[in-house]
Design an enzyme around this catalytic site. Sequence first.
Site, PDB file in Angstrom:
ATOM      1  N   LEU A 109       4.969   2.753   2.345  1.00 25.65           N
ATOM      2  CA  LEU A 109       3.983   1.727   2.713  1.00 25.65           C
ATOM      3  C   LEU A 109       2.650   2.381   3.058  1.00 25.65           C
ATOM      4  CD1 LEU A 109       4.519  -1.246   5.163  1.00 25.65           C
ATOM      5  CD2 LEU A 109       2.601   0.293   5.453  1.00 25.65           C
ATOM      6  N   SER A 113       7.702  -2.326   3.622  1.00 23.07           N
ATOM      7  CA  SER A 113       8.019  -2.537   5.029  1.00 23.07           C
ATOM      8  C   SER A 113       8.222  -1.180   5.692  1.00 23.07           C
ATOM      9  CB  SER A 113       9.279  -3.389   5.186  1.00 23.07           C
ATOM     10  OG  SER A 113       9.613  -3.571   6.554  1.00 23.07           O
ATOM     11  N   GLU A 126       9.060   1.926   1.453  1.00 20.36           N
ATOM     12  CA  GLU A 126       9.530   1.854   2.833  1.00 20.36           C
ATOM     13  C   GLU A 126       8.864   2.926   3.696  1.00 20.36           C
ATOM     14  OE1 GLU A 126      13.811   3.812   3.198  1.00 20.36           O
ATOM     15  OE2 GLU A 126      13.735   2.480   1.457  1.00 20.36           O
ATOM     16  N   CYS A 127       8.357   2.514   4.830  1.00 22.05           N
ATOM     17  CA  CYS A 127       7.784   3.390   5.840  1.00 22.05           C
ATOM     18  C   CYS A 127       6.663   4.253   5.250  1.00 22.05           C
ATOM     19  CB  CYS A 127       8.871   4.230   6.493  1.00 22.05           C
ATOM     20  SG  CYS A 127       8.443   4.823   8.151  1.00 22.05           S
ATOM     21  N   GLY A 128       6.911   5.533   4.994  1.00 23.51           N
ATOM     22  CA  GLY A 128       5.875   6.380   4.425  1.00 23.51           C
ATOM     23  C   GLY A 128       5.361   5.867   3.096  1.00 23.51           C
TER      24      GLY A 128
END
Length: 452
Positions: free
Chosen positions: A329, A427, A325-327
């Site tokens: 990704l 994501s 998730e986020c970082g």
Amino acid sequence: MAAALLIAAPASGQGKTTVAAALARLHARQGRRVRCFKCGPDFLDPMWLEAASGRPVDALDLWINGPDDCAQRLAAAASKADLIIVEGVMGLFDGEPSAADLAQRFGIPVAAVIDAGAMAGTFAAVAHGLRHWRHALPWAGVFANRVGSPRHADMLREALDPARPDDGGPWLGQLSRSDTVALPERHLGLTMPAEAADTRARLDAAADAVAGQPLGRELAAWPRWQPPQAPQPAPCRRPLAGRRIAVARDAAFAFIYAANLEVLRELGARPVFFSPLAGDSLPPCDALWLPGGYPELHAARLAECARLRAQIAAHVQSGKPLWAECGGLMVLAERLVDATGRSHAMWGLLPGTAVLGRRLAALGPHEMPLAAEAMPLRGHSFHWSRFETTLEPASFTTPQRRSAAAGDGDGDGDGEAVYELGSLRASWFHPWFASSPAAAARLFDMPSPFRP
């Protein structure tokens, strides 16, 4: 029975976290049991509140958590704490639901922090508006931040009509403008307490400044707060029983809700932590979680993790689930372009380039539908980066419009893309696992949670 306060403000950047942390530190170092919460989804402010109180900090959001989850967390904390401190989000009435909605639903008195650095008599007008904008909002008083001098403090206090103490007051005190008290910031908000050598000194200085003021008075002087009647949580199935989930955790992967780890344990999983920045290998595991954080600040070091990169690639090739998730990704991309424009070779499991932008790319609550699940996962999105890729998303989150500050993913109205390559799912979306434990379990299981 505990005392409780919700620390709010007219807008972001007024000093809510500094004041909430000062109050928590003041009482915690006096031996009182303090539990802090953050209204709305956040990772950084809770780190400072945890450093101040010495206890984990959960998020409270009437939409993401749901009212029952909020009530359960507040009731559980109140059963063991002397003081409950809830830090608000944005302005007191910003968003749907807002910090004011939370305060009113659970009867938590509001202490309003106002940045008074460039005002005098207007301070009272702002306090009056905050107090009376909504009928019957529980109210504790008003606190001035970034005050320039003792005379300035007198002007602010005197502006509150002494003949009408319920107009915008009562006066709760002030913090002077000070570099030794203010908490350090950068592009995503505050820095992390672990990064500063003077974290304890800052918190103690803030606590000292609050001590002796009305806000820092003895808890016996505050009205007793009646905690909510919390429904019993539904029995949790254990679909992840016996499974080891490796969780990256260090300065590059620091955005982890403690409540999410609790849910994984309740689902039967055993989280096992490792640090990519420390050179750790991937521990033996059945699934892998790469949380968000600050990979852009550690891109050069992460680029050197060739052994770990090969181990994660083998993990995915063997069909074991990976949720990023986020970082997380960003690290899985082929390249990462940092704030200086320098390009770093990353771990290359997702085709494309993560680029740190110069302005906010997305902010707001979202939910992520999963196949065959009645309850989607709720959470939020907050990032400055974009992902340039030819990979087609497997799904999209659904944005929940709540305020002008909350954007829709990349601005196209489709929410955040959710990518899937084999057993890898990624994501920008940060889920709150307790919003749908069964759906959370699907992220660490096979087959695909996004396809029928």
